[in-house]
Every structure is written in structure tokens, then in C-alpha cells.
Design a protein around this motif. Sequence first.
Motif, PDB file in Angstrom:
ATOM      1  N   ILE A  83       0.829  -1.209   0.000  1.00 13.61           N
ATOM      2  CA  ILE A  83       0.000   0.000   0.000  1.00 13.61           C
ATOM      3  C   ILE A  83       0.861   1.255   0.000  1.00 13.61           C
ATOM      4  O   ILE A  83       0.606   2.198  -0.748  1.00 13.61           O
ATOM      5  N   GLY A  84       1.883   1.285   0.839  1.00 16.18           N
ATOM      6  CA  GLY A  84       2.717   2.473   0.993  1.00 16.18           C
ATOM      7  C   GLY A  84       3.253   3.023  -0.314  1.00 16.18           C
ATOM      8  O   GLY A  84       3.295   4.239  -0.518  1.00 16.18           O
ATOM      9  N   GLY A  85       3.641   2.153  -1.215  1.00 19.61           N
ATOM     10  CA  GLY A  85       4.200   2.573  -2.500  1.00 19.61           C
ATOM     11  C   GLY A  85       3.174   3.177  -3.451  1.00 19.61           C
ATOM     12  O   GLY A  85       3.548   3.764  -4.467  1.00 19.61           O
ATOM     13  N   LEU A  86       1.897   3.054  -3.125  1.00 18.71           N
ATOM     14  CA  LEU A  86       0.836   3.582  -3.984  1.00 18.71           C
ATOM     15  C   LEU A  86       0.263   4.904  -3.488  1.00 18.71           C
ATOM     16  O   LEU A  86      -0.466   5.572  -4.211  1.00 18.71           O
ATOM     17  N   LEU A  87       0.598   5.288  -2.253  1.00 21.61           N
ATOM     18  CA  LEU A  87      -0.054   6.440  -1.639  1.00 21.61           C
ATOM     19  C   LEU A  87       0.663   7.756  -1.916  1.00 21.61           C
ATOM     20  O   LEU A  87       1.890   7.822  -1.952  1.00 21.61           O
ATOM     21  N   ALA A  88      -0.142   8.811  -2.065  1.00 18.83           N
ATOM     22  CA  ALA A  88       0.387  10.163  -2.229  1.00 18.83           C
ATOM     23  C   ALA A  88       0.623  10.813  -0.874  1.00 18.83           C
ATOM     24  O   ALA A  88       1.438  11.730  -0.755  1.00 18.83           O
ATOM     25  N   LYS A  89      -0.109  10.348   0.138  1.00 19.45           N
ATOM     26  CA  LYS A  89       0.043  10.879   1.494  1.00 19.45           C
ATOM     27  C   LYS A  89      -0.386   9.803   2.474  1.00 19.45           C
ATOM     28  O   LYS A  89      -0.950   8.777   2.085  1.00 19.45           O
ATOM     29  N   GLU A  90      -0.123  10.061   3.736  1.00 23.75           N
ATOM     30  CA  GLU A  90      -0.466   9.093   4.773  1.00 23.75           C
ATOM     31  C   GLU A  90      -1.985   8.890   4.847  1.00 23.75           C
ATOM     32  O   GLU A  90      -2.759   9.843   4.710  1.00 23.75           O
ATOM     33  N   ALA A  91      -2.395   7.656   5.064  1.00 23.58           N
ATOM     34  CA  ALA A  91      -3.814   7.335   5.189  1.00 23.58           C
ATOM     35  C   ALA A  91      -4.404   7.994   6.428  1.00 23.58           C
ATOM     36  O   ALA A  91      -3.709   8.198   7.420  1.00 23.58           O
ATOM     37  N   GLU A  92      -5.686   8.326   6.346  1.00 25.26           N
ATOM     38  CA  GLU A  92      -6.402   8.918   7.472  1.00 25.26           C
ATOM     39  C   GLU A  92      -7.349   7.859   8.037  1.00 25.26           C
ATOM     40  O   GLU A  92      -8.123   7.261   7.293  1.00 25.26           O
ATOM     41  N   TYR A  93      -7.290   7.653   9.350  1.00 19.13           N
ATOM     42  CA  TYR A  93      -8.099   6.628  10.007  1.00 19.13           C
ATOM     43  C   TYR A  93      -9.025   7.258  11.040  1.00 19.13           C
ATOM     44  O   TYR A  93      -8.636   8.172  11.750  1.00 19.13           O
ATOM     45  N   THR A  94     -10.221   6.716  11.125  1.00 17.34           N
ATOM     46  CA  THR A  94     -11.167   7.056  12.172  1.00 17.34           C
ATOM     47  C   THR A  94     -11.670   5.747  12.754  1.00 17.34           C
ATOM     48  O   THR A  94     -12.261   4.943  12.039  1.00 17.34           O
ATOM     49  N   ASP A  95     -11.391   5.513  14.037  1.00 18.04           N
ATOM     50  CA  ASP A  95     -11.881   4.280  14.649  1.00 18.04           C
ATOM     51  C   ASP A  95     -13.259   4.531  15.241  1.00 18.04           C
ATOM     52  O   ASP A  95     -13.663   5.665  15.451  1.00 18.04           O
ATOM     53  N   TYR A  96     -13.987   3.469  15.459  1.00 15.64           N
ATOM     54  CA  TYR A  96     -15.337   3.590  16.001  1.00 15.64           C
ATOM     55  C   TYR A  96     -15.755   2.301  16.677  1.00 15.64           C
ATOM     56  O   TYR A  96     -15.112   1.264  16.530  1.00 15.64           O
ATOM     57  N   VAL A  97     -16.832   2.409  17.429  1.00 16.66           N
ATOM     58  CA  VAL A  97     -17.465   1.253  18.045  1.00 16.66           C
ATOM     59  C   VAL A  97     -18.824   1.098  17.364  1.00 16.66           C
ATOM     60  O   VAL A  97     -19.701   1.943  17.534  1.00 16.66           O
ATOM     61  N   PRO A  98     -19.002   0.052  16.550  1.00 14.43           N
ATOM     62  CA  PRO A  98     -20.286  -0.149  15.887  1.00 14.43           C
ATOM     63  C   PRO A  98     -21.429  -0.300  16.904  1.00 14.43           C
ATOM     64  O   PRO A  98     -21.258  -0.928  17.948  1.00 14.43           O
ATOM     65  N   VAL A  99     -22.562   0.291  16.587  1.00 17.77           N
ATOM     66  CA  VAL A  99     -23.729   0.194  17.453  1.00 17.77           C
ATOM     67  C   VAL A  99     -24.783  -0.696  16.821  1.00 17.77           C
ATOM     68  O   VAL A  99     -25.254  -1.638  17.436  1.00 17.77           O
ATOM     69  N   ARG A 100     -25.136  -0.419  15.588  1.00 15.26           N
ATOM     70  CA  ARG A 100     -26.125  -1.231  14.891  1.00 15.26           C
ATOM     71  C   ARG A 100     -26.056  -0.891  13.416  1.00 15.26           C
ATOM     72  O   ARG A 100     -25.736   0.222  13.043  1.00 15.26           O
ATOM     73  N   GLY A 101     -26.417  -1.817  12.578  1.00 12.57           N
ATOM     74  CA  GLY A 101     -26.404  -1.545  11.147  1.00 12.57           C
ATOM     75  C   GLY A 101     -26.861  -2.749  10.357  1.00 12.57           C
ATOM     76  O   GLY A 101     -27.323  -3.746  10.906  1.00 12.57           O
ATOM     77  N   ARG A 102     -26.676  -2.625   9.064  1.00 11.07           N
ATOM     78  CA  ARG A 102     -27.087  -3.686   8.156  1.00 11.07           C
ATOM     79  C   ARG A 102     -26.206  -3.620   6.931  1.00 11.07           C
ATOM     80  O   ARG A 102     -25.874  -2.541   6.449  1.00 11.07           O
ATOM     81  N   ALA A 103     -25.822  -4.755   6.420  1.00  7.35           N
ATOM     82  CA  ALA A 103     -25.038  -4.807   5.189  1.00  7.35           C
ATOM     83  C   ALA A 103     -25.581  -5.940   4.324  1.00  7.35           C
ATOM     84  O   ALA A 103     -25.775  -7.051   4.807  1.00  7.35           O
ATOM     85  N   ALA A 104     -25.858  -5.634   3.108  1.00  8.63           N
ATOM     86  CA  ALA A 104     -26.294  -6.646   2.145  1.00  8.63           C
ATOM     87  C   ALA A 104     -25.608  -6.321   0.823  1.00  8.63           C
ATOM     88  O   ALA A 104     -25.827  -5.273   0.241  1.00  8.63           O
ATOM     89  N   PHE A 105     -24.732  -7.207   0.400  1.00  9.56           N
ATOM     90  CA  PHE A 105     -23.964  -6.962  -0.821  1.00  9.56           C
ATOM     91  C   PHE A 105     -24.380  -7.942  -1.889  1.00  9.56           C
ATOM     92  O   PHE A 105     -24.623  -9.056  -1.684  1.00  9.56           O
TER      93      PHE A 105
END
Length: 105
Positions: A83-105
Amino acid sequence: MIASYGFNATLTAAPGKGADLLALLLSGLDEGSPGASEHCVVYLVSRSASDPDVVHVTEGWTSEEDHHRIFAGEAAQAIVARIGGLLAKEAEYTDYVPVRGRAAF
């Protein structure tokens, strides 16, 4: 399984490298890769609608410990190393604690 740990990452590829970054991140869903782990309950890779060199990744894991353990493995580290060799700048991360949701792919 329920996700109790997750994060969003925004990765900006070097100009013209967005498709390469996208392909590399999607390889994370291949058998034996982190996104295919039973502990990864959400692995969503998206491309920015306005900039093809910006890629977003949303991950949900059964626990933070499971995430760290899986990412310490050889398959994950091989992806991270590229990944590092493909990036223009450092990745930005936001961590979280999931509460509820739905995913259907």
C-alpha cells in the motif's frame, strides 16, 4: 457475528494509481486474506465519486484484538507493505465502536 470494533480509512493514491490501490485493497477479500477472516464482519471498499485516486475502506471486526491478530499475519502484512508505494500521502483513520447496522452486498 457482531462487530464490536471498526474503522474507516481514507487512502489517497498517487496520481493515476487509484485503480491499482483499489485492486490491492479488494485482494483483501481473497481466501486467506484479512477481509475473508471469520472475524471480519464488514469489509467495504469504495472509490470517491469525485476523485478516482481516493479510496475509502470500512472495516468491522468481532473485536479489536481479532483485528490486530489478523493484521499481524503474513497475508495482511503483504498487502500493507504494498500500500505504501501507492499512496500520495499518509492514510487517514477514524476508529469507532459499531452500534447497529445492516449490510447486504
